[in-house]
Scaffold this active site. Structure first.
Site, PDB file in Angstrom:
ATOM      1  N   HIS A  44     -37.426 -49.319 -16.516  1.00  0.00           N
ATOM      2  CA  HIS A  44     -36.195 -48.755 -15.965  1.00  0.00           C
ATOM      3  C   HIS A  44     -35.275 -48.259 -17.071  1.00  0.00           C
ATOM      4  O   HIS A  44     -35.426 -48.621 -18.231  1.00  0.00           O
ATOM      5  CB  HIS A  44     -35.451 -49.761 -15.072  1.00  0.00           C
ATOM      6  N   HIS A  57     -29.175 -49.274 -21.593  1.00  0.00           N
ATOM      7  CA  HIS A  57     -30.422 -49.642 -22.261  1.00  0.00           C
ATOM      8  C   HIS A  57     -31.624 -49.057 -21.527  1.00  0.00           C
ATOM      9  O   HIS A  57     -31.499 -48.566 -20.423  1.00  0.00           O
ATOM     10  CB  HIS A  57     -30.574 -51.177 -22.380  1.00  0.00           C
ATOM     11  N   GLU A  69     -34.774 -53.279 -23.912  1.00  0.00           N
ATOM     12  CA  GLU A  69     -35.156 -54.493 -23.209  1.00  0.00           C
ATOM     13  C   GLU A  69     -36.676 -54.490 -23.068  1.00  0.00           C
ATOM     14  O   GLU A  69     -37.269 -53.459 -22.765  1.00  0.00           O
ATOM     15  CB  GLU A  69     -34.518 -54.537 -21.807  1.00  0.00           C
TER      16      GLU A  69
END
Length: 134
Positions: free
Chosen positions: A7, A79, A130
């Site tokens: 994502h 992010h 991440e």
């Protein structure tokens, strides 16, 4: 080591308005908000055919997203998240090559109920990364 893009996370000043824009204007499937107290955020996932968008909104006074929105009042990309098969092996390889893992270095459980780690943006061309174990 990294797998597919899981994502892109966008910090937003108005979660309801941002979700409505994706749902009503872009015609995307928008999931219900979910609070993630361990991360200080409320998230809404937008499901796309090939990935997801994660809308982030501050939850609580110590939310890292509150600080981000102070610097970026209109919101913005916060992010990107990549999938990994083994988060501990990925962490160890990254640390051995000089990358910094944020926090304690131990994975936390993320919004998908899976272990996650964050990597320092200064080590990745200014982008907070991440990693999520799948």
């Amino acid at each position: 080591m990294i797998g597919r893009l899981n994502h892109v996370a966008i910090a937003v000043p108005d979660l309801e308005a941002a979700a409505a824009q994706y749902r009503d204007t872009l015609g995307a499937k928008v999931n219900a908000p979910q609070d993630e107290p361990d991360h200080g955020v409320t998230v809404v996932f937008i499901e796309l055919p090939n990935t997801k968008i994660e809308l982030l909104y501050p939850l609580g006074e110590n939310s890292p997203i509150a600080g981000f929105l102070e610097k970026n009042p209109s919101g913005g990309i916060h992010h990107i998240c990549y999938e990994v098969d083994d988060i501990i092996a990925a962490r160890d390889k990254l640390q051995a090559s000089g990358a910094r893992v944020l926090g304690t270095g131990e994975p936390k459980i993320g919004a998908h109920g899976k272990p996650v780690l964050f990597l320092h943006p200064k080590d990745f061309t200014g982008t907070l990364v991440e990693l999520e174990q799948v």
